[in-house]
Design an enzyme around this catalytic site. Structure first.
Site, PDB file in Angstrom:
ATOM      1  N   GLY A  11       0.817  -1.228   0.000  1.00 45.59           N
ATOM      2  CA  GLY A  11       0.000   0.000   0.000  1.00 45.59           C
ATOM      3  C   GLY A  11       0.837   1.258   0.000  1.00 45.59           C
ATOM      4  O   GLY A  11       2.056   1.224   0.113  1.00 45.59           O
TER       5      GLY A  11
ATOM      6  N   ASP B 251       4.508  -4.236  -7.187  1.00 45.49           N
ATOM      7  CA  ASP B 251       3.868  -3.024  -6.670  1.00 45.49           C
ATOM      8  C   ASP B 251       4.480  -1.778  -7.298  1.00 45.49           C
ATOM      9  O   ASP B 251       3.995  -0.672  -7.090  1.00 45.49           O
ATOM     10  CB  ASP B 251       3.992  -2.951  -5.141  1.00 45.49           C
ATOM     11  CG  ASP B 251       5.425  -3.081  -4.665  1.00 45.49           C
ATOM     12  OD1 ASP B 251       6.070  -4.086  -4.998  1.00 45.49           O
ATOM     13  OD2 ASP B 251       5.911  -2.179  -3.973  1.00 45.49           O
TER      14      ASP B 251
HETATM   15  P1  AMP Z   1       9.235   0.890  -2.401  1.00 45.62           P
HETATM   16  O1  AMP Z   1      10.326  -0.104  -2.234  1.00 45.62           O
HETATM   17  O2  AMP Z   1       9.655   2.325  -2.265  1.00 45.62           O
HETATM   18  O3  AMP Z   1       8.405   0.662  -3.621  1.00 45.62           O
HETATM   19  O4  AMP Z   1       8.275   0.690  -1.165  1.00 45.62           O
HETATM   20  C1  AMP Z   1       7.683  -0.534  -0.819  1.00 45.62           C
HETATM   21  C2  AMP Z   1       6.592  -0.292   0.187  1.00 45.62           C
HETATM   22  O5  AMP Z   1       7.116   0.336   1.362  1.00 45.62           O
HETATM   23  C3  AMP Z   1       5.474   0.623  -0.289  1.00 45.62           C
HETATM   24  O6  AMP Z   1       4.291   0.144   0.272  1.00 45.62           O
HETATM   25  C4  AMP Z   1       5.867   1.960   0.278  1.00 45.62           C
HETATM   26  O7  AMP Z   1       4.785   2.837   0.404  1.00 45.62           O
HETATM   27  C5  AMP Z   1       6.464   1.559   1.623  1.00 45.62           C
HETATM   28  N1  AMP Z   1       7.430   2.533   2.109  1.00 45.62           N
HETATM   29  C6  AMP Z   1       8.652   2.796   1.616  1.00 45.62           C
HETATM   30  N2  AMP Z   1       9.260   3.777   2.304  1.00 45.62           N
HETATM   31  C7  AMP Z   1       8.399   4.156   3.277  1.00 45.62           C
HETATM   32  C8  AMP Z   1       8.422   5.131   4.329  1.00 45.62           C
HETATM   33  N3  AMP Z   1       9.473   5.917   4.539  1.00 45.62           N
HETATM   34  N4  AMP Z   1       7.339   5.226   5.123  1.00 45.62           N
HETATM   35  C9  AMP Z   1       6.269   4.424   4.947  1.00 45.62           C
HETATM   36  N5  AMP Z   1       6.186   3.489   3.996  1.00 45.62           N
HETATM   37  C10 AMP Z   1       7.226   3.346   3.162  1.00 45.62           C
HETATM   38 MG    MG Z   2       6.885   1.295  -4.463  1.00 45.38          MG
END
Ligand code: AMP
Ligand code: MG
Length: 523
Positions: free
Chosen positions: A101, A275
């Protein structure tokens, strides 16, 4: 600041989470949770994209108003905005990861044009780094300045290169610090925080569908499929089975085109989890991405991926297919038949192959790519890899080769190592001779060939070290290089006299420097 019109179809047509709390939780039976951005102490505009502002109907005085920085830092809403975080899951590094999410992305709303405002299209405005949501898991919902600069610059650079991508409206500093352990080695640091406003017709990902299938929620899966088609693919009408099949084929086709473009410009996404795959076939979620300096199909910028190198440059076409297969599996309950899904997956392979050939022909200055050209390309790729040759400089330089006297001389600048260049020289010269012979067979006028090649081989890409230079300066409070880089990247195929330094190959200092050759997911 001028008002926009919002219709917010995602929240109006799909079921939401009835729980208004921002607490972290598993959300069932809903496509999103309403959540407000968390205000920050000192919002200030750092950079903005004039093209994206114009798409939305903002002019410079709108962008420079204090209300603009307040809205796009998450401190205020424009009339009509209805913020939410989407619920999705995903396969991360090949494994089902459950609910992910929008953990730090908050959509503000979907804006649509009004009569006479001179703009077209639906644009979803989404903040990244605007505070926690029910999907933040163990994290803070924030983003650091360095990763926000990288997302802002790269999405715009990709657009101007002609690669399908989400866009970025602006980059706003929050005046607050964010703590990150960049290499997960127990050395956390407080870094400046920022928020990027990204813009796309839709931010729906493969994972938005996968989550419902994983939970056996076929009803919601069907609703989301039909909503996506109606809103984002209105060209597909007719019977549900027909339009869904056409839609899946289109998703496969667009994904294939996007990947061929990544391969053309030397872009490595770095985290091709499901995702992070857009249903519109847009490049999305700029994290530990990187640009190829010395050509190397085995390179991945992502330190988290250093072991298996799943997301290495040369593996991207295969991974996109694997991701589409996961999407197909997720869609099966709605389709109820495997055939249309197989057709889509086969189409991916066909379109990628066609686009890849077209792309290689354009890069090499051929009118068409014949089967007999495959060996020439294979030899070249092996040679570029072994001899450590800069991809961008080499292909750009190839247009200036003297076909009557082909030699490595005009391409010397593309080599990273004097020794490796010397060792490769005989082979390179014989490849160039074979190449010149091949080009001459088609008798393409020299001007036409050069124009075609220069339109396929950018002079400027957002080299990892250039983005890092802009980050280093910005962390000292100097934002000039961000704006200058953005400006250079607006015309990546032009020579831009006086800006040669932005086309220079990676300097030695950047070879093994964090942020240049090694990036982590910590952002
Ligand atoms: P990503 O690897 O950036 O695509 O992130 C994978 C998941 O982790 C997604 O659901 C992001 O929204 C969540 N996410 C990444 N960084 C953060 C953060 N600093 N705070 C909250 N959720 C995060
Ligand atoms: Mg992402």
């Amino acid at each position: 600041m001028k008002n926009l019109v919002f219709d917010n179809r995602f929240v109006h047509e799909l079921p939401g989470d009835p729980n208004p709390s921002p607490d972290v939780r598993q959300v069932h039976g809903a496509c999103y949770s309403r959540v407000m951005p968390t205000p920050v102490s000192a919002p200030h505009l750092i950079a903005w994209s004039p093209e994206v502002a114009a798409l939305l109907g903002f002019d410079e005085s709108d962008v420079r108003s204090p209300e603009f920085a307040a809205v796009f830092a998450g401190n205020a809403l424009m009339p009509g905005m209805e913020p939410y975080a989407a619920c999705y899951g995903g396969h991360q590094f090949g494994n089902w990861a459950g609910q992910l999410g929008d953990g730090r992305a908050i959509t503000l709303g979907e804006t649509v044009p009004t009569q006479g405002d001179g703009r077209s299209g639906r644009w979803e405005l989404q903040l990244k780094g605007a505070g926690p949501t029910p999907y933040s898991r163990h994290a803070d919902g924030r983003a650091v300045l360095r990763s926000s600069i990288r997302e802002f610059l790269c999405s715009e650079a990709m657009h101007h290169l002609g690669v399908p991508t989400t866009r970025a409206l602006c980059l706003v500093g929050t005046g607050e610090k964010v703590v990150r352990d960049m290499f997960y080695d127990g050395r956390p640091k407080a870094e400046p925080g920022a928020v990027v406003c990204r813009v796309a017709p839709s931010f729906i990902r493969f994972g938005n569908f996968e989550i419902f299938t994983s939970r056996g929620d076929e009803a919601l899966l069907t609703r989301l499929v039909d909503f996506t088609i109606a809103r984002d693919f209105p060209e597909f009408g007719g019977e549900p089975a027909t339009r869904r099949a056409e839609w899946f084929r289109m998703v496969c086709e667009r994904t294939a085109r996007m990947i061929a473009q990544w391969m053309r410009v030397g872009f490595v996404h770095g985290v091709m989890n499901t995702d992070n795959m857009s249903i519109l076939g847009l490049t999305i979620d700029y994290g530990p991405y990187g640009w190829i300096d010395n050509f190397d199909p085995g390179w991945t910028p992502n330190t988290t991926d250093a072991g298996g190198k799943r997301y290495r440059f040369g593996n991207q076409p295969h991974i996109a297919h694997w991701n589409l297969l996961q999407l197909a599996n997720a869609l099966y309950p709605v389709f109820g038949a495997a055939e249309p899904l197989h057709e889509g997956l086969d189409l991916y392979a066909r379109v990628f192959d066609e686009e890849n050939r077209r792309m290689l022909a354009a890069k090499l200055g051929f009118e068409a790519f014949g089967d007999e050209d495959a060996a020439l390309v294979e030899t070249l790729h092996a040679l570029l890899t072994r001899a450590e040759v800069d991809m961008t400089i080499f292909f750009r330089g190839l247009a200036s080769l003297d076909l009557e006297a082909p030699s490595i001389d005009p391409l010397r600048d593309a080599f990273y190592s004097v020794e490796k260049a010397a060792a490769a020289e005989p082979e390179m010269n014989s490849w160039l001779a074979a190449y010149a012979k091949r080009v001459k067979q088609e008798r393409t006028p020299a001007d036409r060939r050069r124009v075609r090649m220069n339109a396929a081989n950018p002079r400027f890409v957002l080299r990892n070290y250039l983005a890092q230079e802009a980050i280093d300066a910005a962390e000292q409070g100097d934002y000039a290089l961000i704006s200058e880089l953005l400006d250079v990247m607006r015309h990546p195929y032009d020579e831009q006299p006086g800006r040669e330094r932005f086309a220079a190959k990676r300097p030695d200092w950047a070879r093994n420097r964090a942020g240049c050759s090694m990036l982590s997911c910590s952002s």
